[in-house]
Design a protein around this motif. Structure first.
Motif, PDB file in Angstrom:
ATOM      1  N   ASP A  48       0.827  -1.206   0.000  1.00  0.00           N
ATOM      2  CA  ASP A  48       0.000   0.000   0.000  1.00  0.00           C
ATOM      3  C   ASP A  48       0.864   1.261   0.000  1.00  0.00           C
ATOM      4  OD1 ASP A  48      -2.354  -1.455  -0.025  1.00  0.00           O
ATOM      5  OD2 ASP A  48      -2.582  -1.403   2.164  1.00  0.00           O
ATOM      6  N   ARG A  51       2.387   1.695  -3.374  1.00  0.00           N
ATOM      7  CA  ARG A  51       1.404   2.252  -4.317  1.00  0.00           C
ATOM      8  C   ARG A  51       1.215   3.747  -4.083  1.00  0.00           C
ATOM      9  NH1 ARG A  51      -0.920  -2.699  -3.926  1.00  0.00           N
ATOM     10  NH2 ARG A  51      -2.251  -2.175  -2.166  1.00  0.00           N
ATOM     11  N   THR A  54       4.099   5.659  -5.669  1.00  0.00           N
ATOM     12  CA  THR A  54       4.308   5.489  -7.107  1.00  0.00           C
ATOM     13  C   THR A  54       3.088   5.815  -7.968  1.00  0.00           C
ATOM     14  OG1 THR A  54       3.759   3.133  -6.976  1.00  0.00           O
ATOM     15  CG2 THR A  54       6.094   3.727  -6.809  1.00  0.00           C
ATOM     16  N   SER A  55       1.916   5.903  -7.372  1.00  0.00           N
ATOM     17  CA  SER A  55       0.701   6.102  -8.160  1.00  0.00           C
ATOM     18  C   SER A  55       0.569   7.543  -8.663  1.00  0.00           C
ATOM     19  CB  SER A  55      -0.538   5.763  -7.335  1.00  0.00           C
ATOM     20  OG  SER A  55      -1.696   6.061  -8.088  1.00  0.00           O
ATOM     21  N   PRO A  56       0.381   7.707  -9.960  1.00  0.00           N
ATOM     22  CA  PRO A  56       0.146   9.047 -10.497  1.00  0.00           C
ATOM     23  C   PRO A  56      -1.289   9.518 -10.243  1.00  0.00           C
ATOM     24  CG  PRO A  56       0.105   7.440 -12.272  1.00  0.00           C
ATOM     25  CD  PRO A  56       0.468   6.699 -11.012  1.00  0.00           C
ATOM     26  N   LEU A  57      -2.134   8.633  -9.735  1.00  0.00           N
ATOM     27  CA  LEU A  57      -3.530   8.979  -9.497  1.00  0.00           C
ATOM     28  C   LEU A  57      -3.753   9.718  -8.180  1.00  0.00           C
ATOM     29  CD1 LEU A  57      -5.149   5.633 -10.687  1.00  0.00           C
ATOM     30  CD2 LEU A  57      -4.801   7.738 -12.000  1.00  0.00           C
ATOM     31  N   VAL A  58      -2.774   9.663  -7.275  1.00  0.00           N
ATOM     32  CA  VAL A  58      -2.903  10.338  -5.987  1.00  0.00           C
ATOM     33  C   VAL A  58      -2.465  11.791  -6.168  1.00  0.00           C
ATOM     34  CG1 VAL A  58      -2.186  10.361  -3.569  1.00  0.00           C
ATOM     35  CG2 VAL A  58      -2.414   8.179  -4.784  1.00  0.00           C
ATOM     36  N   GLN A  91       5.270  16.337  -6.410  1.00  0.00           N
ATOM     37  CA  GLN A  91       4.958  15.075  -7.100  1.00  0.00           C
ATOM     38  C   GLN A  91       6.225  14.287  -7.432  1.00  0.00           C
ATOM     39  OE1 GLN A  91       2.365  16.544 -10.316  1.00  0.00           O
ATOM     40  NE2 GLN A  91       0.656  15.599  -9.211  1.00  0.00           N
ATOM     41  N   LYS A  94       7.644   9.312  -6.111  1.00  0.00           N
ATOM     42  CA  LYS A  94       8.033   8.102  -6.854  1.00  0.00           C
ATOM     43  C   LYS A  94       9.552   7.936  -6.922  1.00  0.00           C
ATOM     44  CE  LYS A  94       7.427  10.395 -11.306  1.00  0.00           C
ATOM     45  NZ  LYS A  94       6.556  11.509 -10.961  1.00  0.00           N
TER      46      LYS A  94
END
Length: 184
Positions: A48, A51, A54-58, A91, A94
């Motif tokens: 979790d 994620r 690394t998630s570009p959606l957050v 951002q 990551k």
């Protein structure tokens, strides 16, 4: 500012250099190093958390809130927590694993140590780590800071990266060499 080689050429290197400078000037290198080590272990153990970074959606705001909460739960020092907030706002979460690696290299240089990355198929115990450090110290003539990683894909043995040298004693590489030799 001390010379940090090619580290500053990369994004992660610039962030690591900035964090190193702040930690050094505040006499907090040990605290920040420990916090980054804790964070790195948490990234290994938690899918979790991996994620999240690394998630570009957050989005930035949510990432900042989440990483601050994680830092609190992990007991990270204030400088590292603040730094993680900057990474979230920019951002750049990551890149955290690369930033940790580059930071550790800078700390090792600062302490007059050589950095070595050691990949093993299974976690090493304290006795094995001490023996490895002793052997590497005899090879390079200075103290060696080790960055340990576990990669079951190598099947057994070790892969040691020491500066530009790589010593690959993994079973996977030996099996690949044997298969190639058998092909003729």
């Amino acid at each position: 500012m001390e010379h940090s080689g090619g580290i500053q050429a990369s994004l992660s290197g610039r962030y690591a250099t900035a964090l190193f400078g702040l930690a050094r000037d505040a006499n907090q290198l040990d605290a920040v190093s420990q916090s980054l080590s804790t964070l790195r272990q948490a990234l290994i153990e938690s899918a979790d958390l991996k994620r999240l970074v690394t998630s570009p959606l957050v989005n930035r705001k949510d990432a900042g809130k989440a990483i601050t909460a994680v830092a609190g739960e992990l007991g990270l020092d204030p400088a590292t927590t603040s730094f993680l907030g900057v990474l979230a706002a920019n951002q750049r979460l990551k890149a955290i694993e690369s930033i940790i690696r580059d930071f550790n290299i800078l700390v090792a240089r600062h302490r007059g140590e050589t950095s070595a990355e050691i990949v093993s198929a299974h976690p090493l115990d304290d006795g094995q780590i001490a023996a490895l450090k002793t052997r590497l110290k005899s090879m390079v003539g200075s103290e060696v800071a080790v960055d340990l990683k576990v990669d079951p894909a190598i099947l057994g043995g070790l892969v040691v990266r020491l500066g530009s040298r790589q010593i690959d004693g993994s079973i996977r590489t030996k099996l690949n060499a044997l298969a190639l030799a058998m092909k003729g």
